[in-house]
Design a protein around this motif. Structure first.
Motif, mmCIF file in Angstrom:
data_model
loop_
_atom_site.group_PDB
_atom_site.id
_atom_site.type_symbol
_atom_site.label_atom_id
_atom_site.label_comp_id
_atom_site.label_asym_id
_atom_site.label_seq_id
_atom_site.Cartn_x
_atom_site.Cartn_y
_atom_site.Cartn_z
ATOM 1 N N LEU A 371 65.699 -91.497 78.441
ATOM 2 C CA LEU A 371 65.179 -90.175 78.107
ATOM 3 C C LEU A 371 65.631 -89.135 79.139
ATOM 4 O O LEU A 371 65.120 -89.130 80.255
ATOM 5 C CB LEU A 371 63.642 -90.207 78.104
ATOM 6 N N PRO A 372 66.573 -88.246 78.782
ATOM 7 C CA PRO A 372 66.822 -87.116 79.676
ATOM 8 C C PRO A 372 65.639 -86.158 79.519
ATOM 9 O O PRO A 372 65.191 -85.928 78.394
ATOM 10 C CB PRO A 372 68.115 -86.510 79.124
ATOM 11 N N LYS A 375 67.052 -81.844 76.742
ATOM 12 C CA LYS A 375 68.303 -82.216 76.072
ATOM 13 C C LYS A 375 69.402 -81.172 76.244
ATOM 14 O O LYS A 375 70.554 -81.423 75.936
ATOM 15 C CB LYS A 375 68.054 -82.506 74.589
ATOM 16 N N ASN A 376 69.027 -79.983 76.735
ATOM 17 C CA ASN A 376 70.052 -78.937 76.847
ATOM 18 C C ASN A 376 70.498 -78.697 78.289
ATOM 19 O O ASN A 376 71.010 -77.652 78.620
ATOM 20 C CB ASN A 376 69.543 -77.639 76.192
ATOM 21 N N VAL A 381 71.934 -84.751 80.864
ATOM 22 C CA VAL A 381 72.498 -85.497 79.733
ATOM 23 C C VAL A 381 73.617 -86.421 80.194
ATOM 24 O O VAL A 381 73.697 -87.582 79.778
ATOM 25 C CB VAL A 381 72.986 -84.503 78.636
ATOM 26 N N ARG A 385 73.495 -90.308 79.595
ATOM 27 C CA ARG A 385 74.478 -90.963 78.702
ATOM 28 C C ARG A 385 75.225 -92.068 79.461
ATOM 29 O O ARG A 385 75.491 -93.131 78.921
ATOM 30 C CB ARG A 385 75.513 -89.956 78.168
ATOM 31 N N TYR A 400 68.892 -94.065 72.915
ATOM 32 C CA TYR A 400 68.972 -92.791 73.633
ATOM 33 C C TYR A 400 68.127 -91.816 72.843
ATOM 34 O O TYR A 400 68.323 -91.658 71.638
ATOM 35 C CB TYR A 400 70.438 -92.352 73.673
ATOM 36 N N ASP A 401 67.156 -91.193 73.502
ATOM 37 C CA ASP A 401 66.277 -90.286 72.756
ATOM 38 C C ASP A 401 66.058 -89.015 73.580
ATOM 39 O O ASP A 401 65.431 -89.039 74.632
ATOM 40 C CB ASP A 401 64.933 -90.982 72.472
ATOM 41 N N ALA A 402 66.604 -87.898 73.045
ATOM 42 C CA ALA A 402 66.497 -86.640 73.792
ATOM 43 C C ALA A 402 65.613 -85.633 73.064
ATOM 44 O O ALA A 402 65.427 -84.521 73.532
ATOM 45 C CB ALA A 402 67.896 -86.065 74.001
ATOM 46 N N ALA A 403 65.079 -86.029 71.904
ATOM 47 C CA ALA A 403 64.401 -85.036 71.054
ATOM 48 C C ALA A 403 62.891 -85.004 71.260
ATOM 49 O O ALA A 403 62.218 -86.026 71.127
ATOM 50 C CB ALA A 403 64.720 -85.337 69.589
ATOM 51 N N ARG A 409 58.071 -88.876 72.861
ATOM 52 C CA ARG A 409 59.148 -89.881 72.875
ATOM 53 C C ARG A 409 58.594 -91.236 73.352
ATOM 54 O O ARG A 409 58.974 -92.279 72.858
ATOM 55 C CB ARG A 409 60.299 -89.400 73.770
#
Ligand code: ATP
Length: 463
Positions: A371-372, A375-376, A381, A385, A400-403, A409
């Motif tokens: 989890l970053p 996400k922006n 990121v 990644r 991978y879950d950035a949302a 999350r």
């Protein structure tokens, strides 16, 4: 149970087979999470009982054998369940018990049986059986229904092309006994292990994947010397090994499993003993696996059927004998259902109810989620990644879950039983202060250097 079936579909664990055609009774498809979970269960089993043992070797036999196999093994004549038909609706049911109690409903005439005790019918199905207003019995007496699926091999249209889908993996082991013996350096006692599909035309497939028509088995035939006092310690060892596997490797809850020792009439005629390990499913306590002492029935039958000697020559004692065997037999699908029931948990986190799957890390379909924090932010990121790809290359199925917010999350990860959530935040990238790892069960977080993530996961997953 309904909650578990619906969770399995929602989360991509198990779907009804041919779902777009309204399903097909007794058949199921495993989705992205289910196929991963099933593979893990099989890998752990193989690793525990084959790779880590010097005295067990593997086998992968064909599903369709020469049909004479089933004549010799007794399956053609005897692999059947008692079945009753409803004369009016033509519905068919498995007679659950070999005896049935007649009920006198009108005067002294016997017109029906006690449904509940006799047949394996759900309350909804029982409503479909008309009451015998005519005075005639509604159900037929039980008769044998052979559970083997027939198919045809080759172009001939007569009986010579009839063949069978194997109803168990065990016979593939027995008919390969000599091949394995002659090609490996095993000496008795030793075992042959096999996992793979088995097919049974169950009269009443039931309870989700508990009793289906296509399923997988994991079996060992452990060959031992003959003798009345020889088999018992081996049987005990395989009972202990099976329990150890279920509790310590798979992580089943101990309070849900129990032993069921088969007595006299429940015992197959050729078996010396059989002990089931049962599991407390939501629909009742039922057999999860069996550990049988089968004597030398199968090898003797195949010796007679094939005309080939399946004897073993003991170089030390200079004796020849047909070995006896111990058979631990476990259904993969039944185990998977037990794992889900055992892992299904509820608690409260931050005042909110949480439903989660408490899979042991070793069998969890997804091992970790990366989890970053945001996400922006490219610097977050990139590190996230990189870690994600590194874990994939190491062979871990990771996500991978950035949302969305981190809390949401975490929740998503808990619901599918991901044991570890690894967060990359600004401290990770700016101060080189490592990552946080959150434990699914305790929700506690620790901070560790990013380079320690693989050793940390490896210790938790591989032991
Ligand atoms: P049951 O009495 O439940 O029909 P069984 O005693 O016939 O089972 P075995 O022939 O001993 O079962 O098969 C060994 C294992 O294979 C069982 O313990 C179970 O885990 C699995 N198994 C058997 N039949 C089925 C089925 N129809 N669907 C799923 N798993 C099965």
């Amino acid at each position: 149970m309904e909650e578990i079936v619906s969770l399995c579909k929602r989360r991509g664990i198990i779907f009804p087979s041919s779902d777009i055609y309204n399903g097909y009774a007794g058949f199921f498809d495993y989705g992205p999470l289910g196929s991963e979970l099933k593979k893990n269960l099989k890998d752990v089993w193989w690793n525990h009982f084959v790779t880590q043992r010097e005295d067990v070797v593997g086998l992968d036999s064909s599903i369709i054998h020469n049909p004479t196999t089933w004549q010799s093994s007794g399956h053609l004549d005897g692999f059947s369940d008692p079945m009753v038909d409803c004369k009016e609706t033509k519905l068919r049911f498995r007679a659950d018990q070999l005896f049935y109690a007649p009920v006198i409903l009108q005067g002294s005439r016997v017109i029906s049986f006690t449904f509940k005790e006799v047949i394996d019918a759900t309350p909804e199905e029982m409503k479909l059986i008309p009451s015998p207003a005519s005075g005639k019995p509604t159900l037929t007496a039980p008769r044998d229904f052979n559970l083997m699926f027939e198919t045809r091999v080759g172009a001939a249209v007569d009986d010579s092309s009839v063949a069978y889908l194997r109803p168990e993996t065990a016979q593939g082991i027995f008919i390969n006994f000599k091949n394995v013996l002659n090609s490996s350096r095993q000496k008795i006692p030793f075992g042959i292990a096999q996992m793979g599909k088995a097919f049974r035309n169950e009269i009443t497939p039931r309870n989700f994947i508990f009793r289906s028509r296509e399923f997988e088995q994991m079996e060992v035939e452990y060959f031992i010397p003959p003798g009345d006092d020889v088999w018992e310690p081996y049987h005990q060892k395989w009972m202990d090994a099976s329990k150890d596997f279920l509790l310590n490797e798979i992580g089943l809850r101990e309070d849900l499993i129990a032993w069921d020792v088969h007595e006299g009439n429940k015992l197959a005629h050729y078996a010396r003993a059989c002990t089931d390990i049962t599991f407390k499913f939501p629909f009742g306590t039922q057999e999860l696996m069996g550990i049988a002492a089968r004597g030398n029935y199968d090898l003797t039958q195949h010796t007679e059927g094939s005309g080939k000697s399946l004897e073993y020559y003991d170089e030390e004692t200079k004796e020849k004998y047909i070995p006896h065997c111990i058979e631990p037999s476990l259904g993969v699908d039944r185990l998977l259902l037990a794992v889900i029931c055992s892992a299904y948990a509820e608690d409260e986190v931050g005042g909110e109810k949480r439903n989660f799957l408490k899979f042991a890390p070793k069998i969890a379909p997804i091992k970790a989620v990366i989890l970053p924090l945001l996400k922006n932010k490219p610097q977050l990121v990139e590190v996230a990644r990189n870690l994600f790809e590194k874990l994939q290359k190491r062979g871990y199925n990771v996500q991978y879950d950035a949302a969305g917010a981190v809390g949401r999350r975490y929740r998503r990860a808990d619901e599918v039983g991901i044991p570890f959530a690894i967060t990359i935040d600004f401290e990770t990238v700016e101060d080189d202060a490592g990552v946080t790892i959150r434990d699914r069960d305790t929700t506690e977080q620790i901070r560790i250097p990013i380079d320690d993530v693989i050793p940390y996961l490896s210790k938790a997953i591989d032991g």
